[in-house]
Design a protein around this motif. Structure first.
Motif, PDB file in Angstrom:
ATOM      1  N   HIS A  46       5.281   6.078  -1.634  1.00 63.33           N
ATOM      2  CA  HIS A  46       6.342   6.105  -0.617  1.00 63.33           C
ATOM      3  C   HIS A  46       7.392   5.067  -0.997  1.00 63.33           C
ATOM      4  O   HIS A  46       7.391   3.938  -0.460  1.00 63.33           O
ATOM      5  N   ILE A  57       0.834  -1.205   0.000  1.00 66.77           N
ATOM      6  CA  ILE A  57       0.000   0.000   0.000  1.00 66.77           C
ATOM      7  C   ILE A  57       0.864   1.248   0.000  1.00 66.77           C
ATOM      8  O   ILE A  57       0.587   2.241  -0.704  1.00 66.77           O
ATOM      9  N   ASP A  69       1.080   4.195  -2.775  1.00 65.89           N
ATOM     10  CA  ASP A  69       0.826   5.609  -2.479  1.00 65.89           C
ATOM     11  C   ASP A  69       2.032   6.492  -2.804  1.00 65.89           C
ATOM     12  O   ASP A  69       2.012   7.697  -2.531  1.00 65.89           O
TER      13      ASP A  69
END
Length: 373
Positions: free
Chosen positions: A331, A325, A329
């Motif tokens: 990162h 996740i 996103d």
């Protein structure tokens, strides 16, 4: 997508927990339950055996008393021969009574027609005018016609004490029946044996008529009432059963017939020894409680271990999901902490390598874009 991921995670968690439960906890619980059942059946059988042994012991003591008197009567019968001196027979009968006083109450010699030839009652010889015709007596008829030795049920005698009758055939040297002996015998020693058996243990012993279950002698304790469910014991194949006993309380009872110790002749009586179920099965209940507690404890520990193992397996999966996740996103500097040296650890290492390559590729692209064209 997030919702689908949560659903998949719950599904995996559920499957893992049920898998551990079925593969580890459930077998332990099944084995524990089987051990519990086997132990309870074993202890229950031991209680039954103890009751059977108690009733057999009392019956053996009563049989010894009956057999001893019967043997003396048979020895006396050997002296009863056609043409024997009547005075000598009376004297011998008095000697037999004296040796067994006060248990041998009445002794009669009966001819082949069922009439008394002599009778000694409490050491006294009865006059000829007081002799009785006993041809219609069932015991006398069986002795004369069938050569059978019989015992009557125990009844209250003329002095309000329990007695019973023994009738046996008298034979000549050829073995033919020539008459009968009929003796009235005190049942007080039998009643005493029952009281001793009752006082020496937590059980209650009494005597019944084997065919009908009628109580012949009680156990000597107050509040005795004939059992209403005696039929359960009489019909039991193992001569032991659980039923409402002599005081309308739940008991385990055992039954042993009383027989002649030498020839095995049935007296028609049986000893019943009862013990309250609450007392007889006290150890069984304690063992059941202990085993149930142990099984429950093992089951809880196994269940705890199963859920703990499931959590240990799910924790790396959650870390991998969080890393995916985070990458999604943007990162790119997110890394997964080492998860161990198993397969999940290898997946985490591959994930981190993928993140390194992705971050390096993007950094290179950014650098190329910043160069002047």
């Amino acid at each position: 997508m997030v919702s689908a991921g949560k659903g998949a995670r719950r599904s995996i968690a559920s499957r893992l927990r049920w898998s551990y439960l079925i593969s580890s906890t459930l077998p332990l619980l099944i084995v524990g339950a089987l051990l519990l059942v086997i132990n309870l059946n074993s202890e229950r059988a031991a209680v039954y055996r103890d009751q059977q042994a108690s009733s057999a012991r009392v019956a053996r003591d009563i049989s010894r008393y009956v057999t001893d008197l019967e043997r003396q009567l048979e020895n006396y019968a050997l002296q009863v021969r056609p043409g024997a001196d009547r005075a000598q027979l009376v004297e011998t009968a008095q000697n037999v009574q004296a040796r067994n006083f006060p248990n041998l109450i009445d002794l009669s010699v009966i001819d082949d027609a069922g009439n008394e030839l002599l009778r000694v009652y409490r050491l006294q010889s009865m006059a000829e005018g007081d002799l009785r015709a006993l041809g219609d007596d069932d015991g006398v008829r069986q002795a004369l016609d069938q050569g059978a030795t019989t015992f009557t049920p125990i009844r209250m005698g003329r002095d309000s004490r329990p007695t019973f009758l023994v009738t046996m055939p008298v034979r000549n040297d050829a073995g033919s029946v020539t008459g009968a002996l009929r003796a009235e015998i005190s049942a007080e020693p039998i009643a005493r044996e029952l009281r001793l058996a009752t006082e020496a243990a937590l059980s209650h012993a009494y005597l019944i008529e084997l065919e009908t279950g009628t109580v012949l002698l009680r156990d000597g304790r107050p509040q005795f009432t004939p059992p209403r469910e005696m039929w359960r014991l009489l019909r039991s194949e193992q001569s032991a059963a659980e039923y409402l006993g002599a005081r309308d309380e739940a008991v385990i009872g055992a039954l042993t017939p009383v027989s002649d110790g030498e020839e095995g002749l049935s007296t028609g009586w049986a000893v019943v020894v009862e013990r309250p179920s609450s007392d007889a099965f006290a150890n069984v209940r304690r063992s059941a409680l202990l085993l149930t507690s142990l099984v429950a404890l093992v089951g809880v520990l196994a269940l705890f271990w199963a859920f703990r193992q499931a959590q240990r397996f799910l924790r790396p999966l959650r870390a991998l999901r969080a890393g995916a996740i985070a990458l999604g996103d943007g990162h790119l500097n997110h890394r997964i902490v080492a998860l161990g040296d198993d397969e999940l650890g290898e997946v985490a290492t591959a994930f981190n390598q993928m993140a390194d390559h992705l971050e390096a590729s993007l950094a290179e692209l950014d650098q190329q874009n910043e160069q002047p064209r």
